[in-house]
Design a protein around this motif. Sequence first.
Motif, PDB file in Angstrom:
ATOM      1  N   GLY A 194      -7.211   2.979 -10.195  1.00  0.00           N
ATOM      2  CA  GLY A 194      -7.721   1.507 -10.291  1.00  0.00           C
ATOM      3  C   GLY A 194      -9.002   1.979  -9.485  1.00  0.00           C
ATOM      4  N   TYR A 195      -8.379   1.874  -8.502  1.00  0.00           N
ATOM      5  CA  TYR A 195      -9.127   1.546  -7.161  1.00  0.00           C
ATOM      6  C   TYR A 195      -9.493   3.266  -6.466  1.00  0.00           C
ATOM      7  CZ  TYR A 195      -6.597  -2.513  -5.847  1.00  0.00           C
ATOM      8  OH  TYR A 195      -6.369  -4.240  -6.549  1.00  0.00           O
ATOM      9  N   ALA A 196      -9.193   3.505  -7.097  1.00  0.00           N
ATOM     10  CA  ALA A 196      -9.245   5.481  -6.642  1.00  0.00           C
ATOM     11  C   ALA A 196     -11.427   5.580  -7.974  1.00  0.00           C
ATOM     12  CB  ALA A 196      -9.062   6.153  -6.860  1.00  0.00           C
ATOM     13  N   GLY A 197     -10.713   5.436  -8.983  1.00  0.00           N
ATOM     14  CA  GLY A 197     -11.433   4.619  -9.918  1.00  0.00           C
ATOM     15  C   GLY A 197     -12.914   4.086  -9.794  1.00  0.00           C
ATOM     16  N   ASN A 198     -12.499   3.648  -9.136  1.00  0.00           N
ATOM     17  CA  ASN A 198     -13.984   2.260  -8.471  1.00  0.00           C
ATOM     18  C   ASN A 198     -15.277   2.930  -7.659  1.00  0.00           C
ATOM     19  OD1 ASN A 198     -13.403   0.760 -10.534  1.00  0.00           O
ATOM     20  ND2 ASN A 198     -11.784  -0.454  -8.780  1.00  0.00           N
ATOM     21  N   SER A 253      -9.455   8.830  -3.438  1.00  0.00           N
ATOM     22  CA  SER A 253      -7.128   8.725  -3.596  1.00  0.00           C
ATOM     23  C   SER A 253      -7.662   6.767  -2.311  1.00  0.00           C
ATOM     24  CB  SER A 253      -7.178   9.224  -3.005  1.00  0.00           C
ATOM     25  OG  SER A 253      -7.088   9.744  -1.486  1.00  0.00           O
ATOM     26  N   ALA A 254      -6.835   6.252  -3.091  1.00  0.00           N
ATOM     27  CA  ALA A 254      -6.298   5.260  -3.031  1.00  0.00           C
ATOM     28  C   ALA A 254      -4.857   4.448  -2.861  1.00  0.00           C
ATOM     29  CB  ALA A 254      -7.483   4.139  -3.928  1.00  0.00           C
ATOM     30  N   SER A 255      -4.833   3.579  -2.313  1.00  0.00           N
ATOM     31  CA  SER A 255      -2.958   3.117  -2.114  1.00  0.00           C
ATOM     32  C   SER A 255      -3.087   1.697  -2.556  1.00  0.00           C
ATOM     33  CB  SER A 255      -2.995   3.322  -0.953  1.00  0.00           C
ATOM     34  OG  SER A 255      -3.122   2.037   0.078  1.00  0.00           O
ATOM     35  N   ALA A 256      -1.852   1.061  -3.241  1.00  0.00           N
ATOM     36  CA  ALA A 256      -1.808  -0.367  -3.975  1.00  0.00           C
ATOM     37  C   ALA A 256      -0.272  -0.219  -3.747  1.00  0.00           C
ATOM     38  CB  ALA A 256      -1.900  -0.116  -4.655  1.00  0.00           C
ATOM     39  N   TRP A 257       0.165  -1.348  -4.425  1.00  0.00           N
ATOM     40  CA  TRP A 257       1.634  -2.084  -5.003  1.00  0.00           C
ATOM     41  C   TRP A 257       1.976  -0.911  -6.120  1.00  0.00           C
ATOM     42  CZ3 TRP A 257       4.800  -5.411  -2.229  1.00  0.00           C
ATOM     43  CH2 TRP A 257       5.825  -5.499  -2.568  1.00  0.00           C
ATOM     44  N   GLN A 258       1.556  -0.700  -7.079  1.00  0.00           N
ATOM     45  CA  GLN A 258       1.539   0.016  -8.197  1.00  0.00           C
ATOM     46  C   GLN A 258       0.495   0.862  -8.382  1.00  0.00           C
ATOM     47  OE1 GLN A 258       1.423  -2.972 -11.586  1.00  0.00           O
ATOM     48  NE2 GLN A 258       3.731  -3.498 -10.591  1.00  0.00           N
ATOM     49  N   GLU A 259       1.168   2.334  -8.794  1.00  0.00           N
ATOM     50  CA  GLU A 259       0.613   4.000  -8.817  1.00  0.00           C
ATOM     51  C   GLU A 259      -0.660   3.078  -9.754  1.00  0.00           C
ATOM     52  OE1 GLU A 259       1.046   8.481  -9.763  1.00  0.00           O
ATOM     53  OE2 GLU A 259       2.491   6.833 -10.568  1.00  0.00           O
ATOM     54  N   SER A 260      -0.530   2.507 -10.889  1.00  0.00           N
ATOM     55  CA  SER A 260      -1.561   2.235 -11.650  1.00  0.00           C
ATOM     56  C   SER A 260      -2.610   1.192 -10.782  1.00  0.00           C
ATOM     57  CB  SER A 260      -0.902   1.469 -12.513  1.00  0.00           C
ATOM     58  OG  SER A 260      -0.439   0.545 -13.034  1.00  0.00           O
ATOM     59  N   GLN A 261      -2.775   0.582 -10.201  1.00  0.00           N
ATOM     60  CA  GLN A 261      -3.816  -0.145  -9.298  1.00  0.00           C
ATOM     61  C   GLN A 261      -3.890   1.001  -8.437  1.00  0.00           C
ATOM     62  OE1 GLN A 261      -0.979  -3.114  -7.829  1.00  0.00           O
ATOM     63  NE2 GLN A 261      -1.955  -4.553  -8.875  1.00  0.00           N
ATOM     64  N   GLY A 270     -11.570  -4.923  -1.176  1.00  0.00           N
ATOM     65  CA  GLY A 270     -10.971  -4.927  -0.166  1.00  0.00           C
ATOM     66  C   GLY A 270     -10.369  -3.358   0.503  1.00  0.00           C
ATOM     67  N   MET A 271      -9.392  -3.430   1.146  1.00  0.00           N
ATOM     68  CA  MET A 271      -9.834  -2.174   2.306  1.00  0.00           C
ATOM     69  C   MET A 271      -8.524  -1.658   1.333  1.00  0.00           C
ATOM     70  SD  MET A 271      -8.121   0.110   4.357  1.00  0.00           S
ATOM     71  CE  MET A 271      -7.130  -1.068   5.339  1.00  0.00           C
ATOM     72  N   ARG A 272      -8.233  -0.635   0.424  1.00  0.00           N
ATOM     73  CA  ARG A 272      -6.767  -0.070   0.142  1.00  0.00           C
ATOM     74  C   ARG A 272      -6.856   1.728   0.490  1.00  0.00           C
ATOM     75  NH1 ARG A 272      -4.258  -4.161  -2.686  1.00  0.00           N
ATOM     76  NH2 ARG A 272      -5.835  -5.526  -3.367  1.00  0.00           N
ATOM     77  N   TYR A 273      -7.253   1.894   1.284  1.00  0.00           N
ATOM     78  CA  TYR A 273      -6.909   3.291   2.174  1.00  0.00           C
ATOM     79  C   TYR A 273      -7.444   4.177   1.419  1.00  0.00           C
ATOM     80  CZ  TYR A 273      -4.014   1.241   5.510  1.00  0.00           C
ATOM     81  OH  TYR A 273      -2.907   0.581   6.950  1.00  0.00           O
ATOM     82  N   GLN A 274      -9.230   3.744   0.480  1.00  0.00           N
ATOM     83  CA  GLN A 274      -9.967   4.615  -0.227  1.00  0.00           C
ATOM     84  C   GLN A 274     -10.793   6.217   0.959  1.00  0.00           C
ATOM     85  OE1 GLN A 274      -9.822   1.395  -0.172  1.00  0.00           O
ATOM     86  NE2 GLN A 274     -10.578   0.703  -1.572  1.00  0.00           N
ATOM     87  N   THR A 277       0.956  -0.820   0.132  1.00  0.00           N
ATOM     88  CA  THR A 277       0.302   0.185   0.273  1.00  0.00           C
ATOM     89  C   THR A 277       0.383   1.102   0.158  1.00  0.00           C
ATOM     90  OG1 THR A 277      -0.138  -0.201   2.584  1.00  0.00           O
ATOM     91  CG2 THR A 277      -2.215  -0.905   1.303  1.00  0.00           C
ATOM     92  N   GLU A 278       2.308   1.331  -0.048  1.00  0.00           N
ATOM     93  CA  GLU A 278       3.280   2.257  -0.017  1.00  0.00           C
ATOM     94  C   GLU A 278       2.682   3.046  -1.521  1.00  0.00           C
ATOM     95  OE1 GLU A 278       6.712  -0.250  -2.074  1.00  0.00           O
ATOM     96  OE2 GLU A 278       6.864   0.443  -0.103  1.00  0.00           O
ATOM     97  N   ARG A 279       1.947   2.994  -2.726  1.00  0.00           N
ATOM     98  CA  ARG A 279       1.939   4.076  -3.931  1.00  0.00           C
ATOM     99  C   ARG A 279       0.121   4.328  -3.205  1.00  0.00           C
ATOM    100  NH1 ARG A 279       6.272   4.944  -5.774  1.00  0.00           N
ATOM    101  NH2 ARG A 279       7.967   3.119  -5.808  1.00  0.00           N
ATOM    102  N   VAL A 280       0.690   5.714  -3.165  1.00  0.00           N
ATOM    103  CA  VAL A 280      -0.983   6.532  -3.696  1.00  0.00           C
ATOM    104  C   VAL A 280      -1.482   7.425  -4.682  1.00  0.00           C
ATOM    105  CG1 VAL A 280      -1.970   8.385  -2.349  1.00  0.00           C
ATOM    106  CG2 VAL A 280      -0.003   7.174  -1.561  1.00  0.00           C
ATOM    107  N   ALA A 281      -2.459   7.119  -5.334  1.00  0.00           N
ATOM    108  CA  ALA A 281      -2.513   7.742  -7.126  1.00  0.00           C
ATOM    109  C   ALA A 281      -4.426   8.473  -6.535  1.00  0.00           C
ATOM    110  CB  ALA A 281      -2.686   6.936  -7.414  1.00  0.00           C
ATOM    111  N   SER A 282      -4.443   9.663  -6.783  1.00  0.00           N
ATOM    112  CA  SER A 282      -5.992   9.691  -6.744  1.00  0.00           C
ATOM    113  C   SER A 282      -6.569  10.479  -8.270  1.00  0.00           C
ATOM    114  CB  SER A 282      -5.557  11.475  -5.782  1.00  0.00           C
ATOM    115  OG  SER A 282      -4.970  12.445  -6.581  1.00  0.00           O
ATOM    116  N   VAL A 283      -8.080  10.766  -8.027  1.00  0.00           N
ATOM    117  CA  VAL A 283      -8.635  10.451  -9.317  1.00  0.00           C
ATOM    118  C   VAL A 283      -9.783  12.194  -9.202  1.00  0.00           C
ATOM    119  CG1 VAL A 283     -10.269  10.419 -11.077  1.00  0.00           C
ATOM    120  CG2 VAL A 283      -8.840   8.772 -10.201  1.00  0.00           C
ATOM    121  N   THR A 284      -9.776  12.638  -9.835  1.00  0.00           N
ATOM    122  CA  THR A 284     -10.554  14.329  -9.451  1.00  0.00           C
ATOM    123  C   THR A 284     -11.388  14.899 -10.040  1.00  0.00           C
ATOM    124  OG1 THR A 284      -8.130  14.814  -8.083  1.00  0.00           O
ATOM    125  CG2 THR A 284      -9.977  16.671  -8.819  1.00  0.00           C
TER     126      THR A 284
END
Length: 517
Positions: A421-425, A410-418, A450-454, A340-347
């Motif tokens: 995707g979780y943030a977009g869901n 915003s969400a976190s995952a192993w890779q930024e692309s993942q 799952g719980m991805r710190y959304q 969960t070290e990579r964080v990405a966001s969708v605005t």
Amino acid sequence: MKKNFSVNIGGRIFNIDDDAYESLNNYLARLRNFFATEQGYQEIIADIEMRIAELLDLQKENGNPIITLKHIEDVIANMGEPDQLSDSETERPQSAPGIKTRGKLYRDRDNRQIAGVAAGIAAWFGIDPVWVRLIFAAFTLFYAVGIIVYVVLWLILPVAQTTSEKLEMQRQSININTLRNELASAGTGIQKTGSSLLHSIGTFIRFVTEVVARVFTFLFHLIGRLAGLAMLVGVIFMFIGISAASLVREEMNMGDYQLDTTTLIHALQWLVPGPDVRWLAYIAIFLFLIAVTGLLIYTGLRLLLKWPPLRWQVVIVFVLLLVAGILTGVGAIFQYARSTERVASVTKRQSIVMKANHLHLASGPNEYKQYFMPLAGDTIPGNVNYALGEINLSLRPVPADSLFVTFINSASAWQESQATGYAGNISYRYNLQDTLVTLNPYFMIPQTDGMRYQKLDVIIGIPINTIVEIDEPLRWRANYSDFIENSRDGGTLIMTTSGLKLKNPPVAESDTLVQTN
């Protein structure tokens, strides 16, 4: 090829070969012939056999399961031969060659005043018991430390009963000569007990303290049995609780998230979504439960029934399982942190032209059970299970005539692309009708993600000088810094360049003192 025998020596069973058996049998026969005319002959032989058994036990502990002739010869050399002793009482030596023991603390009941603690310590140090009793008496003046230490030693120190134990208490060599001398002198000395008054006082104190010790011993045993029963009952209830939580569906609160009608297993799958990390978590939980359950059952049975016998190997196995479970759990946490070290966001942004200089921010269903009654006829897919997260609301001033609404998923995952995707869901519903904006207090997450710190940050830009009414649930979800002074507590607000403040703040009452002539 030699024959092996199982023999009972001093109440202990040994495997011994035929040569060793013959040598030991002849040695004991010589001892019986020599001591046959001695007073206490049978007690002397019994103590000698017990000492021989102790020496042979040392051989077993050193990895020699079969007693050989060499072991018996070493025992005979340590104990001594009867012909080395003198038949004359006056010529009898005070000591003979033998094993110097390190000694062991016992209670000496033969020279006791109360329980023999001071006498036993004095015998071990080779000093007069009076000095030890004076030390106990001196420490009693300091918050009764002497009495407490004495009672504790009374409970834990064994009584020197056999002749070997009495010699060990005095840190003397243990061989046939010292055993003979100890038995010969038993009961012949005059016990120095001081005056008859002191002896009577000591006898009375001994009686009282023995009664108190018996009461405390009973209470300790009772508390131990109750603790053992509580451990066993606790294990039963623990398994009942785990089984019920694994089968029964119920609503679960996971901090900032809510799960609808789920089981404990499904909740764990949601909390630890990655399959690799999840299996590590399963193994850690399994090892932890086995270790804790085993320790509780074993300790509970020991305390309640004194069964099974204490086996440190069993305790060590359960402790190792517990350590393994903890280390596996730490590994699972570390692996999960890396995933969960990579964080990405969708605005997403939207602007709405204000039709009036007034805005009402209303809250959707705030109760979790009512939430799945969507706003404005929106529908939720029936084949998807959702978890709910609480929104972060911010109300900010904008120098424009339009209302700006910004959603930051915003969400976190192993890779930024993942993570993207979780943030977009993340799904969120709100409704705008004239000057009424209805906001849901929750956003939705597919449980399969799952719980991805959304997180969902809802930022509403309100034109300056707009009159704002905010429902109480939303008011307390908004950032505290968006309000000026105590305007968060309620009332009609107005948006200023610095934030929201009360439109008509209460006027403070005047404290002016009116004087009359």
